[in-house]
Design an enzyme around this catalytic site. Structure first.
Site, short mmCIF file in Angstrom:
data_model
loop_
_atom_site.label_atom_id
_atom_site.label_comp_id
_atom_site.label_asym_id
_atom_site.label_seq_id
_atom_site.Cartn_x
_atom_site.Cartn_y
_atom_site.Cartn_z
N TYR A 84 0.82 -1.22 0.00
CA TYR A 84 0.00 0.00 0.00
C TYR A 84 0.86 1.27 0.00
CZ TYR A 84 -4.70 -1.84 0.84
OH TYR A 84 -5.92 -2.44 0.72
N LYS A 133 2.88 -15.38 2.76
CA LYS A 133 3.15 -16.16 1.56
C LYS A 133 4.65 -16.43 1.50
CE LYS A 133 1.75 -17.91 -2.44
NZ LYS A 133 0.85 -19.07 -2.57
N ASP A 174 -3.19 -18.17 0.47
CA ASP A 174 -4.16 -18.88 -0.38
C ASP A 174 -4.88 -19.96 0.42
OD1 ASP A 174 -1.71 -20.19 -0.18
OD2 ASP A 174 -1.72 -20.96 -2.23
N ASP A 200 -6.61 -6.87 3.93
CA ASP A 200 -7.70 -6.21 3.20
C ASP A 200 -8.62 -7.26 2.59
OD1 ASP A 200 -9.14 -4.12 1.89
OD2 ASP A 200 -8.02 -4.55 0.06
N ASP A 205 -12.51 -8.81 4.14
CA ASP A 205 -13.75 -8.78 3.35
C ASP A 205 -14.35 -10.18 3.27
OD1 ASP A 205 -13.61 -6.06 2.75
OD2 ASP A 205 -14.18 -6.39 0.65
#
Ligand code: IPM
Ligand code: MG
Length: 357
Positions: free
Chosen positions: A142, A192, A224, A248, A252
């Site tokens: 970001y 990851k 994942d 983020d 959601d």
């Protein structure tokens, strides 16, 4: 107690839902003998329209002068043509950075009253879902440099930098372990590290911090796999610790599977006050101004503010109980409507919560 709250209603449904939370805060103040003073400032699209920029300096100053910041939502199609540096979202990212809000706490919980809205298979939902995503908020891809779009060898290339230093990882990891101690004592660190170097460092630092929190169970998942486990068996999670971009996305996902995006609050905290409190959903421009928005996530964000920023636990409990009671009485906004329930608009929902306070 006397507290000053800087309101940033923002765009879309932001002003409508913030108005309901303010009414609930005033009623809570009356009930418990506190005075909440409200100031208001511009952020996002409305700030672009009125001041030419998504985060005017006056807004930053006003936020810094307050005991807490309370935000609605930013963004909308009107500003979609703007480049990334000038979009409404830049205002939100900017205020997080300006206030040093490195920790974003996003609880996702299945309300028993709303079990019918849950997107999971009944046998999975029956195992429960009560987790919190502890998302790092001021680093990662970001904010990483270099970033941009440029032409190389006649081809346009776009790039961002995923970067964390160990201090950034350490402070959010500590906060996740502290959070777990107040819950079910489990942290799952999501990264990851099978591919990304930045994630290798993330994992190493989390393991180092864990040495001081041996009472907390620590597990690790690649992002994942975590995304998949969230729908396969969300009951396994207590605290999910992760970086900005993964957080983020996963927050959601975690929230929508509860079936009630319009129900979930969030807190963004730094090393010092003020913290920022906001619903996790967006500005919903498609229903803005129609009194259709669900104000409950915003009202629950107000409860989170009372608990975390002002140490007003019983006041926060009172608001949360009033919300639960309102749901038990069968009142629903459109987003959580089910057959046999009573459809109410934004203001009616706010009024019901106040009645139940
Ligand atoms: C969120 C939002 C923001 C983010 C956007 C609006 C900048 O999606 O709070 O999750 O990506 O952090
Ligand atoms: Mg998001």
């Amino acid at each position: 107690m006397q507290k000053t709250i800087c309101l940033l209603p923002g765009d879309g449904i932001g002003p409508e839902i913030v108005a309901e939370a303010v009414k609930v805060l005033k009623a809570t103040g009356d009930k418990f003998g506190h005075v909440f003073n409200f100031t208001e400032a511009l952020i996002g699209g409305i700030a672009i329209d009125k001041c030419g920029e998504p985060l005017p300096q006056a807004t930053i100053d006003q936020c810094k002068a307050a005991d807490a910041v309370f935000l609605g939502a930013v963004g909308g199609p009107k500003w979609d043509h703007l480049d990334n540096a000038h979009r409404p979202e830049k205002g939100l990212l900017g205020i997080r950075k300006a206030l040093g809000l490195f920790a974003n706490l996003r609880p996702a919980k299945l309300f028993p009253e709303l079990a019918g809205a849950c997107l999971l298979r009944a046998d999975i939902a029956a195992r429960g879902l009560d987790l919190i995503v502890v998302r790092e908020l001021t680093g990662d891809v970001y904010f990483g440099e270099p970033r941009g779009i440029e032409t190389r060898d006649g081809k346009r290339v776009g790039f961002n930098t995923m970067i964390y230093d160990e201090e950034e990882i350490r402070r959010i990891a500590k906060l996740a372990f502290e959070t777990a101690r107040k819950r079910r004592n489990k942290v799952c660190s999501v990264e990851k590290s099978n591919v990304l170097d930045v994630s290798r460092l993330w994992k190493d630092v989390v393991l180092e911090v864990h040495k001081d929190y041996q009472d907390v169970e620590l597990t690790h998942l690649y992002v994942d796999n975590a995304a998949m486990q969230l729908v396969r068996d969300p009951a396994q999670f207590d605290v999910i610790l992760t970086g900005n971009i993964f957080g983020d996305i996963l927050s959601d996902e975690a929230s929508v599977i509860t079936g009630s995006l319009g129900m979930l609050p969030s807190a963004s905290l730094g090393a010092t006050a003020p913290g920022l409190f906001e619903p996790i959903h967006g500005s919903a421009p498609d229903i803005a101004g129609q009194k259709k928005a669900n104000p409950l996530a915003t009202i629950l964000s107000a409860a989170m503010m009372l608990r975390l920023a002002f140490d007003m636990g019983k006041e926060a409990d009172a608001i949360e109980d009033a919300v639960r009671k309102t749901l038990q009485q069968g009142y629903r906004t459109g987003d959580i409507m089910e057959p046999g329930k009573t459809l109410v608009n934004t203001e009616e929902m706010g009024a019901k919560v106040i009645e139940n306070l």
